[in-house]
Motif scaffolding. Sequence first.
Motif, PDB file in Angstrom:
ATOM      1  N   ASP A 174      -9.881  -7.283  -9.908  1.00 27.34           N
ATOM      2  CA  ASP A 174      -8.676  -6.673  -9.361  1.00 27.34           C
ATOM      3  C   ASP A 174      -8.522  -5.205  -9.745  1.00 27.34           C
ATOM      4  O   ASP A 174      -7.901  -4.427  -9.020  1.00 27.34           O
ATOM      5  CB  ASP A 174      -7.453  -7.462  -9.830  1.00 27.34           C
ATOM      6  N   GLU A 175      -9.088  -4.806 -10.887  1.00 20.07           N
ATOM      7  CA  GLU A 175      -8.944  -3.415 -11.309  1.00 20.07           C
ATOM      8  C   GLU A 175      -9.854  -2.460 -10.537  1.00 20.07           C
ATOM      9  O   GLU A 175      -9.704  -1.245 -10.607  1.00 20.07           O
ATOM     10  CB  GLU A 175      -9.221  -3.284 -12.815  1.00 20.07           C
ATOM     11  N   GLY A 176     -10.819  -3.003  -9.806  1.00 16.58           N
ATOM     12  CA  GLY A 176     -11.669  -2.158  -8.972  1.00 16.58           C
ATOM     13  C   GLY A 176     -10.888  -1.568  -7.813  1.00 16.58           C
ATOM     14  O   GLY A 176      -9.807  -2.053  -7.453  1.00 16.58           O
ATOM     15  N   ARG A 177     -11.428  -0.521  -7.213  1.00 21.68           N
ATOM     16  CA  ARG A 177     -10.737   0.151  -6.117  1.00 21.68           C
ATOM     17  C   ARG A 177     -11.014  -0.570  -4.797  1.00 21.68           C
ATOM     18  O   ARG A 177     -12.169  -0.792  -4.441  1.00 21.68           O
ATOM     19  CB  ARG A 177     -11.181   1.614  -6.032  1.00 21.68           C
ATOM     20  N   PRO A 178      -9.956  -0.935  -4.040  1.00 14.88           N
ATOM     21  CA  PRO A 178     -10.143  -1.711  -2.811  1.00 14.88           C
ATOM     22  C   PRO A 178     -10.728  -0.879  -1.679  1.00 14.88           C
ATOM     23  O   PRO A 178     -10.511   0.331  -1.602  1.00 14.88           O
ATOM     24  CB  PRO A 178      -8.729  -2.182  -2.469  1.00 14.88           C
ATOM     25  N   CYS A 179     -11.464  -1.545  -0.793  1.00 15.21           N
ATOM     26  CA  CYS A 179     -12.071  -0.841   0.345  1.00 15.21           C
ATOM     27  C   CYS A 179     -11.032  -0.475   1.395  1.00 15.21           C
ATOM     28  O   CYS A 179     -11.250   0.448   2.194  1.00 15.21           O
ATOM     29  CB  CYS A 179     -13.176  -1.677   0.965  1.00 15.21           C
ATOM     30  N   VAL A 180      -9.902  -1.185   1.408  1.00 18.54           N
ATOM     31  CA  VAL A 180      -8.818  -0.897   2.349  1.00 18.54           C
ATOM     32  C   VAL A 180      -7.517  -0.846   1.565  1.00 18.54           C
ATOM     33  O   VAL A 180      -7.184  -1.800   0.850  1.00 18.54           O
ATOM     34  CB  VAL A 180      -8.723  -1.961   3.460  1.00 18.54           C
ATOM     35  N   ALA A 181      -6.797   0.257   1.685  1.00 19.37           N
ATOM     36  CA  ALA A 181      -5.508   0.393   1.002  1.00 19.37           C
ATOM     37  C   ALA A 181      -4.447  -0.456   1.712  1.00 19.37           C
ATOM     38  O   ALA A 181      -4.738  -1.180   2.670  1.00 19.37           O
ATOM     39  CB  ALA A 181      -5.091   1.859   0.967  1.00 19.37           C
ATOM     40  N   ALA A 182      -3.211  -0.347   1.275  1.00 16.76           N
ATOM     41  CA  ALA A 182      -2.135  -1.194   1.788  1.00 16.76           C
ATOM     42  C   ALA A 182      -1.969  -1.063   3.299  1.00 16.76           C
ATOM     43  O   ALA A 182      -1.993   0.048   3.844  1.00 16.76           O
ATOM     44  CB  ALA A 182      -0.823  -0.830   1.095  1.00 16.76           C
ATOM     45  N   LEU A 183      -1.814  -2.204   3.952  1.00 15.01           N
ATOM     46  CA  LEU A 183      -1.576  -2.232   5.403  1.00 15.01           C
ATOM     47  C   LEU A 183      -0.125  -2.536   5.740  1.00 15.01           C
ATOM     48  O   LEU A 183       0.254  -2.512   6.910  1.00 15.01           O
ATOM     49  CB  LEU A 183      -2.483  -3.280   6.061  1.00 15.01           C
ATOM     50  N   ALA A 184       0.680  -2.837   4.743  1.00 14.23           N
ATOM     51  CA  ALA A 184       2.115  -3.081   4.925  1.00 14.23           C
ATOM     52  C   ALA A 184       2.372  -4.200   5.937  1.00 14.23           C
ATOM     53  O   ALA A 184       3.202  -4.077   6.839  1.00 14.23           O
ATOM     54  CB  ALA A 184       2.830  -1.802   5.361  1.00 14.23           C
ATOM     55  N   LEU A 185       1.669  -5.307   5.775  1.00 14.28           N
ATOM     56  CA  LEU A 185       1.858  -6.463   6.657  1.00 14.28           C
ATOM     57  C   LEU A 185       2.870  -7.412   6.033  1.00 14.28           C
ATOM     58  O   LEU A 185       2.719  -7.830   4.881  1.00 14.28           O
ATOM     59  CB  LEU A 185       0.530  -7.186   6.871  1.00 14.28           C
ATOM     60  N   ALA A 186       3.881  -7.780   6.793  1.00 14.21           N
ATOM     61  CA  ALA A 186       4.919  -8.668   6.277  1.00 14.21           C
ATOM     62  C   ALA A 186       4.594 -10.140   6.505  1.00 14.21           C
ATOM     63  O   ALA A 186       5.023 -11.000   5.747  1.00 14.21           O
ATOM     64  CB  ALA A 186       6.263  -8.324   6.930  1.00 14.21           C
ATOM     65  N   ARG A 187       3.831 -10.421   7.564  1.00 13.29           N
ATOM     66  CA  ARG A 187       3.557 -11.809   7.934  1.00 13.29           C
ATOM     67  C   ARG A 187       2.069 -11.992   8.201  1.00 13.29           C
ATOM     68  O   ARG A 187       1.380 -11.058   8.621  1.00 13.29           O
ATOM     69  CB  ARG A 187       4.348 -12.193   9.187  1.00 13.29           C
ATOM     70  N   LEU A 188       1.593 -13.196   7.981  1.00 15.21           N
ATOM     71  CA  LEU A 188       0.202 -13.511   8.256  1.00 15.21           C
ATOM     72  C   LEU A 188      -0.132 -13.282   9.727  1.00 15.21           C
ATOM     73  O   LEU A 188      -1.242 -12.859  10.075  1.00 15.21           O
ATOM     74  CB  LEU A 188      -0.102 -14.956   7.854  1.00 15.21           C
ATOM     75  N   SER A 189       0.835 -13.514  10.599  1.00 19.82           N
ATOM     76  CA  SER A 189       0.603 -13.326  12.034  1.00 19.82           C
ATOM     77  C   SER A 189       0.373 -11.858  12.396  1.00 19.82           C
ATOM     78  O   SER A 189      -0.106 -11.557  13.481  1.00 19.82           O
ATOM     79  CB  SER A 189       1.786 -13.877  12.835  1.00 19.82           C
ATOM     80  N   ASP A 190       0.725 -10.941  11.477  1.00 22.24           N
ATOM     81  CA  ASP A 190       0.505  -9.516  11.713  1.00 22.24           C
ATOM     82  C   ASP A 190      -0.893  -9.067  11.305  1.00 22.24           C
ATOM     83  O   ASP A 190      -1.250  -7.897  11.494  1.00 22.24           O
ATOM     84  CB  ASP A 190       1.534  -8.681  10.931  1.00 22.24           C
TER      85      ASP A 190
END
Length: 214
Positions: A174-190
Motif C-alpha cells: 500500500d505504501e507504493g505509488r499507485p499507477c492511477v491516482a484517485a478517480l473520485a468514484l462514489a459507486r461501483l456502477s461508476d
Amino acid sequence: MRLGTQGMDVTLKLATSLDGRIATAAGESQWITGEAARMEGHRLRAAHDAILVGVETILADNPELTARLPGRPVGQPLRVVLDSCLRTPPTAKVTTGDSLILTVAEPAPIGAAVVVRVESDHGRPSVSACLTALRRRGVSSVLIEGGGQVAASFLRAGLVDRLEWFRAPILLGDEGRPCVAALALARLSDALRFRRLAVEPCGDDLWERYERLP
C-alpha cells in the motif's frame, strides 16, 4: 489504428507490480518490469505519433522518451510533457529535439522544447485542451506513460481508448505509488470498464491488453 471519441487514439501504458504500483514510497521505479517488457514498450512508442507524461515523471526519472529499437529510422514520436507551473528543468533530456510542453502558466523558454499554454482545469492543463493542441500539430495517436495523476485525469475524462498493462511478479504494498491516482468514484456502477483483448507472458512479466467499453 481506431480513432477515439476525440478524433485521437489514446493508449495508456502501465508498467506496474502485481498490486498496481509504479514505484516504491521513496520513488524508486527503475526497473519494475524486465527487459522484454521494456522492449515492447519501445515498440509501442514507435507505433504512436506522440508520447505523453506529467512533469513529476520528468523530475523523478529524467527519461528520454524515445523509441529505441534496433534499426529504427531517425524519426521519433513527439515528446509531450504536461507541466502546470513550468518545473521542467532546461537540462532535462526531454527538452532536446522534438518536444512540447503544455502548461497553464505564462510560456517561457525551456531548452529546445516548444512551450504552449492551454486551458486550465482546476490548475492543471485540461486534458481535452491538450488533445486539441496535439491535433493541431498533426498528432492522431498518443501513448500516455505516466504518472498516476496524468493517468487518472485522462481516465476521468473518458479519453483512454486502450490499456497496455505490463505487470511484474512483485508486490510493493500500500505504501507504493499507485499507477492511477484517485478517480473520485462514489459507486461501483461508476467504475470505468474495459474489455480484455489479450493476456500473454512477456519475459518474467505479464502483458495485458484492454479496450474501453462503449
